[in-house]
Design an enzyme around this catalytic site. Structure first.
Site, short mmCIF file in Angstrom:
data_model
loop_
_atom_site.label_atom_id
_atom_site.label_comp_id
_atom_site.label_asym_id
_atom_site.label_seq_id
_atom_site.Cartn_x
_atom_site.Cartn_y
_atom_site.Cartn_z
N GLY A 102 65.50 28.68 32.88
CA GLY A 102 66.16 27.62 32.99
C GLY A 102 67.01 26.98 34.18
O GLY A 102 66.80 25.82 34.57
N SER A 139 61.18 28.75 26.33
CA SER A 139 61.27 30.22 26.12
C SER A 139 59.75 30.75 25.87
O SER A 139 58.98 30.02 25.19
CB SER A 139 62.26 30.64 24.89
OG SER A 139 63.60 30.58 25.39
N THR A 140 59.41 31.84 26.19
CA THR A 140 58.13 32.55 25.55
C THR A 140 58.48 32.68 24.26
O THR A 140 59.17 33.36 23.82
CB THR A 140 57.74 33.70 26.26
OG1 THR A 140 57.73 33.34 27.82
CG2 THR A 140 56.26 34.26 26.30
N GLU A 177 56.58 28.00 30.67
CA GLU A 177 56.64 27.90 32.04
C GLU A 177 55.57 29.06 32.62
O GLU A 177 55.28 30.14 31.74
CB GLU A 177 58.26 28.68 32.43
CG GLU A 177 58.50 29.87 31.91
CD GLU A 177 58.24 31.10 32.41
OE1 GLU A 177 57.76 31.08 33.52
OE2 GLU A 177 58.28 32.14 31.71
N LYS A 226 50.42 30.61 26.85
CA LYS A 226 51.32 31.17 27.60
C LYS A 226 51.24 32.76 27.46
O LYS A 226 51.06 33.54 28.43
CB LYS A 226 52.70 30.83 27.07
CG LYS A 226 53.90 31.90 27.73
CD LYS A 226 54.16 31.75 29.20
CE LYS A 226 55.33 32.70 29.65
NZ LYS A 226 55.14 32.74 31.11
N ALA A 272 46.83 47.58 43.40
CA ALA A 272 47.17 48.62 42.79
C ALA A 272 48.57 49.01 43.04
O ALA A 272 49.21 48.90 44.24
CB ALA A 272 46.30 49.99 43.12
N SER A 273 49.30 49.51 42.06
CA SER A 273 50.68 49.82 42.20
C SER A 273 51.27 50.85 41.04
O SER A 273 50.29 51.38 40.50
CB SER A 273 51.57 48.56 42.06
OG SER A 273 51.59 48.10 40.71
N CYS A 305 57.84 39.36 31.38
CA CYS A 305 56.81 38.58 30.51
C CYS A 305 55.67 39.47 30.02
O CYS A 305 55.15 39.36 29.04
CB CYS A 305 56.54 37.11 31.34
SG CYS A 305 57.64 36.18 31.42
N GLN A 342 54.67 42.51 29.53
CA GLN A 342 54.77 43.56 28.80
C GLN A 342 55.04 42.82 27.33
O GLN A 342 54.56 43.09 26.20
CB GLN A 342 55.77 44.70 28.88
CG GLN A 342 55.80 45.76 27.60
CD GLN A 342 56.33 47.00 28.24
OE1 GLN A 342 55.63 47.73 28.82
NE2 GLN A 342 57.30 47.79 27.58
N PHE A 392 61.61 44.38 40.03
CA PHE A 392 60.53 44.72 39.49
C PHE A 392 59.51 44.23 40.56
O PHE A 392 58.45 44.49 40.53
CB PHE A 392 60.18 44.18 37.98
CG PHE A 392 59.62 42.84 38.22
CD1 PHE A 392 58.53 42.44 38.18
CD2 PHE A 392 60.84 41.69 38.14
CE1 PHE A 392 58.11 40.73 38.15
CE2 PHE A 392 60.16 40.53 38.05
CZ PHE A 392 59.11 40.03 38.08
N LYS A 393 59.86 43.38 41.43
CA LYS A 393 58.91 42.81 42.61
C LYS A 393 59.85 42.34 43.71
O LYS A 393 61.06 42.00 43.46
CB LYS A 393 57.84 41.78 42.13
CG LYS A 393 58.62 40.43 41.56
CD LYS A 393 57.55 39.44 41.02
CE LYS A 393 56.89 39.00 42.05
NZ LYS A 393 55.81 37.65 41.77
#
Length: 463
Positions: free
Chosen positions: A15, A132-133, A162, A221, A269-270, A277, A279, A339-340
């Protein structure tokens, strides 16, 4: 309908940035972002725009240029709803932790509360936009609530999911691959779609704006995130094979990524994917598939999550095994918790689960992340409810200086791919650590050969 006023319910990662960009590109539209969280709204209104609650490169500048002109942040939800021609619903839809669908289905209680609030307050016709998802056919539930509990006004429900990647959200908003808008095929539904198109058309080329029915938009989505997450889990599965065969996953990824039918994106790879989003959306897709009796479809997509969980557990297990099968009392430094890179979002971060595993082994974790505070770290660990909150506090400590975090450490684990980690004085870090000094690179970020030449025992994913 011409849109003059917009209300967005929810001042979070979607938002806030979305409304800031709309305000910047549509100076003629008044945009109000509302949230019941007073602390969050206060942070959005902080005089120093560097203190806004969402970190995204470039977002603070946009907020500084629009806030108080045509962009406003408020806790007065009713007033914003009453004034708005168009209302975005952008509240959290976490995975259910109770009842039917626990662990898979989306929890829609906040969505329903929004719908009932809109129905109670609205006195004029409104366009309601799902941002929202949401699971497929949520719009149907929204329509039912609004039509049966409202004041007789007309509501049109649109789906406008989104497709933002955190860390590049502002760029994604300014130059999106596509804007997807789903609505009814009725004349009123099509008019509502055109009204929203007119907003985006202030800066998005019309050929990038796609019109669909509501159900296709909602499902797109979930499927987009599922496909992207599938690629991450696919290359992560190959990374384990590479480690056993002495292949190099980076070389494999480059080779297959040059195939025009495959492409190179999301083949890094990580230690595993995270964020709000991937999971959640896959689990939602699994739940929907099971609800329709499509068990083989559900099993297929659930395997993407299983592979991701395996990758995180494999990383923490390798740390323990490499450190002579015990990390009890040892200091393990985490570089990164988000997370990133380029975000302060920690939802589903791999670091949370790796830390949880290592704390179970009685390790002491020293943490440095340039954008994540100790309060959030403890909140993430406490949410897992693995142990008492006081035990988490004993075993993890955040530092404001990365060199202090690494001092006297037995090992360093790179959990977020922040660019600044590559620029550190690694010789200085090596000298301050206990020997042998280990580096476990969960993001394949660092120059392994350089670190080995300094004296580190260096391990990366997939090689």
């Amino acid at each position: 309908m011409k849109i003059n006023t917009i209300c967005c319910i929810g001042a979070g990662y979607v938002g806030g940035p979305t409304m800031a960009v709309i305000a910047q590109k549509c100076a003629h539209i008044k945009v109000t972002v509302v949230d019941l969280n007073e602390a969050r709204i206060a942070a959005w209104n902080d005089k120093d725009v560097n203190n806004i609650p969402i970190y995204e490169p470039g977002l603070n500048e946009i907020v500084a240029n629009t806030r108080g002109k045509n962009l406003f942040f408020s806790t007065d939800v009713d007033k914003a709803i009453d004034e708005a021609d168009l209302i975005f619903i952008s509240v959290n839809t976490p995975t259910k932790t109770y009842g039917t669908g626990k662990g898979m289905a989306a929890d829609l209680k906040h969505i329903e509360l929004c719908a009932r609030q809109i129905a109670k307050v609205a006195k004029t016709d409104k366009i309601i936009v799902e941002k929202s998802t949401l699971p497929v056919r949520t719009a149907e539930a929204l329509k039912s609530i609004l039509d049966n509990t409202g004041n007789g006004v007309q509501f049109q429900i649109l789906s406008n999911p989104e497709f933002l990647a955190e860390g590049t959200a502002v760029t994604d908003l300014l130059s999106p691959d596509r804007v997807l808008i789903g609505g009814d095929s009725t004349p009123a539904g099509q008019n509502a779609i055109e009204a929203l198109i007119a907003v985006y058309a202030n800066w998005v080329p019309r050929e990038r704006i796609l019109k669909t029915n509501v159900w296709s938009s909602e499902l797109s989505k979930l499927v987009a995130n599922a496909f992207l997450a599938q690629r991450v889990s696919s290359i992560n599965s190959i990374s384990e094979l590479c480690e056993k065969t002495e292949a190099n996953v980076n070389e494999v990824a480059k080779a297959i990524g040059m195939d025009s039918r495959i492409g190179s994106k999301f083949l890094k790879a990580s230690v595993g994917f995270g964020g709000s989003c991937f999971q959640k959306d896959i689990l939602n897709l699994v739940y929907i598939s099971k609800a329709f009796g499509l068990n083989k479809v559900a099993d297929y997509w659930e395997q993407v999550i299983i592979m991701n969980d395996h990758q995180k557990r494999r990383f923490s297990k390798n740390i323990v095994q490499t450190l002579y099968n015990t990390v009890s009392g040892k200091k393990i430094t985490f570089l990164g918790w988000a997370f990133k890179k380029d975000t302060n979002d920690t939802r589903e971060s791999a670091a949370i689960y790796v830390a949880d595993d290592l704390i179970n082994e009685q390790a002491n974790i020293a943490l440095f992340d340039p954008k994540v505070a100790q309060k959030q770290v403890l909140s993430d660990l406490n949410y897992l409810a693995t142990r008492e909150a006081t035990d988490n506090e004993k075993h993890i400590k955040s530092y404001s200086n990365p060199y202090e975090a690494c001092e006297n450490a037995h090992a360093i684990a790179v959990l977020t791919e922040w660019d600044e980690f590559k620029t550190y004085d690694w010789e200085k870090i090596y000298e301050s650590m206990l020997k042998p000094a280990f580096v476990f690179d969960g993001r394949n970020l660092l120059d392994g050969e350089k670190l080995k030449s300094i004296g580190f025992v260096y391990q990366s994913i997939g090689s």
